[in-house]
Design a protein around this motif. Structure first.
Motif, short mmCIF file in Angstrom:
data_model
loop_
_atom_site.label_atom_id
_atom_site.label_comp_id
_atom_site.label_asym_id
_atom_site.label_seq_id
_atom_site.Cartn_x
_atom_site.Cartn_y
_atom_site.Cartn_z
N ALA A 129 0.82 -1.22 0.00
CA ALA A 129 0.00 0.00 0.00
C ALA A 129 0.84 1.26 0.00
O ALA A 129 0.46 2.28 -0.60
CB ALA A 129 -0.93 -0.01 1.21
N LYS A 135 3.98 1.64 -1.20
CA LYS A 135 5.02 1.67 -2.25
C LYS A 135 6.40 1.27 -1.72
O LYS A 135 7.39 1.95 -1.95
CB LYS A 135 5.11 3.08 -2.86
CG LYS A 135 3.79 3.67 -3.31
CD LYS A 135 3.16 2.87 -4.44
CE LYS A 135 1.89 3.53 -4.96
NZ LYS A 135 1.22 2.72 -5.98
N LYS A 156 7.38 8.76 -2.79
CA LYS A 156 6.12 8.39 -3.45
C LYS A 156 4.93 8.61 -2.52
O LYS A 156 3.88 9.08 -2.95
CB LYS A 156 6.18 6.94 -3.91
CG LYS A 156 7.15 6.69 -5.06
CD LYS A 156 7.16 5.23 -5.47
CE LYS A 156 8.12 5.00 -6.63
NZ LYS A 156 8.19 3.55 -7.02
N PHE A 193 1.14 11.18 -2.53
CA PHE A 193 -0.19 10.58 -2.58
C PHE A 193 -1.26 11.66 -2.68
O PHE A 193 -1.24 12.66 -1.97
CB PHE A 193 -0.47 9.75 -1.32
CG PHE A 193 0.09 8.35 -1.36
CD1 PHE A 193 0.85 7.89 -2.43
CD2 PHE A 193 -0.15 7.47 -0.31
CE1 PHE A 193 1.36 6.60 -2.46
CE2 PHE A 193 0.35 6.18 -0.33
CZ PHE A 193 1.11 5.74 -1.41
N THR A 194 -2.21 11.42 -3.57
CA THR A 194 -3.34 12.34 -3.74
C THR A 194 -4.45 11.95 -2.76
O THR A 194 -4.43 10.87 -2.17
CB THR A 194 -3.88 12.26 -5.16
OG1 THR A 194 -4.40 10.94 -5.40
CG2 THR A 194 -2.78 12.56 -6.19
N GLU A 247 -7.34 11.11 -3.62
CA GLU A 247 -7.98 9.93 -4.20
C GLU A 247 -7.25 8.65 -3.78
O GLU A 247 -7.89 7.64 -3.44
CB GLU A 247 -7.98 10.05 -5.73
CG GLU A 247 -8.67 8.87 -6.42
CD GLU A 247 -8.66 9.02 -7.94
OE1 GLU A 247 -9.17 8.10 -8.62
OE2 GLU A 247 -8.14 10.04 -8.45
N GLU A 248 -5.92 8.70 -3.77
CA GLU A 248 -5.14 7.53 -3.34
C GLU A 248 -5.35 7.25 -1.85
O GLU A 248 -5.41 6.09 -1.43
CB GLU A 248 -3.66 7.76 -3.65
CG GLU A 248 -3.33 7.68 -5.13
CD GLU A 248 -1.88 8.06 -5.43
OE1 GLU A 248 -1.13 7.21 -5.92
OE2 GLU A 248 -1.51 9.23 -5.16
N GLU A 285 -8.08 7.86 -0.20
CA GLU A 285 -9.40 7.25 -0.07
C GLU A 285 -9.36 5.75 -0.40
O GLU A 285 -10.05 4.95 0.23
CB GLU A 285 -10.41 7.96 -0.99
CG GLU A 285 -10.82 9.34 -0.51
CD GLU A 285 -11.50 9.31 0.86
OE1 GLU A 285 -12.29 8.39 1.12
OE2 GLU A 285 -11.22 10.22 1.67
N LYS A 286 -8.55 5.38 -1.38
CA LYS A 286 -8.40 3.96 -1.71
C LYS A 286 -7.76 3.20 -0.55
O LYS A 286 -8.15 2.07 -0.26
CB LYS A 286 -7.55 3.81 -2.97
CG LYS A 286 -8.26 4.22 -4.25
CD LYS A 286 -7.37 4.02 -5.47
CE LYS A 286 -8.08 4.43 -6.75
NZ LYS A 286 -7.22 4.26 -7.95
N LEU A 287 -6.80 3.83 0.10
CA LEU A 287 -6.14 3.19 1.24
C LEU A 287 -7.13 2.99 2.39
O LEU A 287 -7.06 1.97 3.09
CB LEU A 287 -4.96 4.04 1.71
CG LEU A 287 -3.73 4.09 0.80
CD1 LEU A 287 -2.66 4.98 1.41
CD2 LEU A 287 -3.17 2.69 0.56
N ASN A 347 -8.73 -0.21 2.05
CA ASN A 347 -7.83 -1.35 1.86
C ASN A 347 -7.85 -2.24 3.11
O ASN A 347 -7.37 -1.84 4.17
CB ASN A 347 -6.41 -0.84 1.59
CG ASN A 347 -5.44 -1.95 1.23
OD1 ASN A 347 -5.68 -3.13 1.53
ND2 ASN A 347 -4.35 -1.58 0.60
#
Length: 201
Positions: free
Chosen positions: A69, A71, A77, A81-82, A84-85, A87-89, A92
């Motif tokens: 998650a 990287k 990196k 993270f944006t 949006e990224e 929110e994906k986490l 997870n």
């Protein structure tokens, strides 16, 4: 119950690690080994921040999920993270899905880079608190091992002033133990002397 359990190989270990195999492996191979890699320091900071209110055993079981998650714990990196990224986490299941902790990890990656810009490396920064020399303790029982110290208080205050989040004194002391800045293997543990010999000084 004794502070030590004699296992089948007649090896004494710190008793906190005896719950399951991955815990024993972590104790035997990583815990207390002096860390001079910025990426490894960042990895532990992410995991330790995630641990707040949970057990280290829980985090160890999710470590591979965190590696994917975040990287491979490449802080540059993670710093990019944006939202949006993030929110994906939060969705997870392989990591602790705590919005504040995930935002803290991204924030701390950015602050981590700022420390590098000022001190050269995060390694130089944090080892500077002990003049590059690990503190070698000789605790005889788990009851003697502190949860925090004046050193961890000092570092936690400094990191907070620098904008880090979810890294209080107890978490920072765990970081010092994990990364060998403090050697808290119990005196009778077979790793106490092994770790002591790994110091650079």
């Amino acid at each position: 119950m004794s502070d030590f359990i004699l296992n089948q190989t007649d090896t004494f270990r710190c008793p906190w690690c005896l719950g399951f195999e991955k815990y024993i492996q972590y104790h035997d191979e990583e815990w207390g080994v002096p860390v001079y890699s910025d990426r490894k320091h960042f990895e532990f900071l992410v995991l330790e921040s995630a641990q707040a209110g949970l057990s280290w055993a829980t985090i160890l079981k999710k470590r591979e999920g965190y590696m994917r998650a975040f990287k491979d714990f490449d802080y540059r990196k993670v710093a990019d993270f944006t939202e949006e990224e993030v929110e994906k986490l939060i969705g997870n299941p392989d990591i602790v899905r705590n919005r504040l902790k995930i935002h803290a990890a991204v924030n701390n990656a950015r602050k981590f880079i700022e420390i590098q810009e000022h001190y050269g490396t995060f390694t130089d920064y944090i080892w500077g608190f002990v003049d590059g020399k690990p503190l070698q303790n000789e605790w005889k029982s788990m009851a003697m091992v502190p949860a925090a110290t004046e050193l961890s208080n000092q570092i936690a205050r400094d990191l907070k002033q620098k904008g880090f989040k979810f890294l209080g004194s107890t978490i920072i002391y765990s970081h010092l133990q994990a990364t060998g800045i403090v050697n808290d293997h119990l005196e009778q543990c077979f790793r106490n002397q092994e770790v002591k010999r790994m110091a650079r000084y």
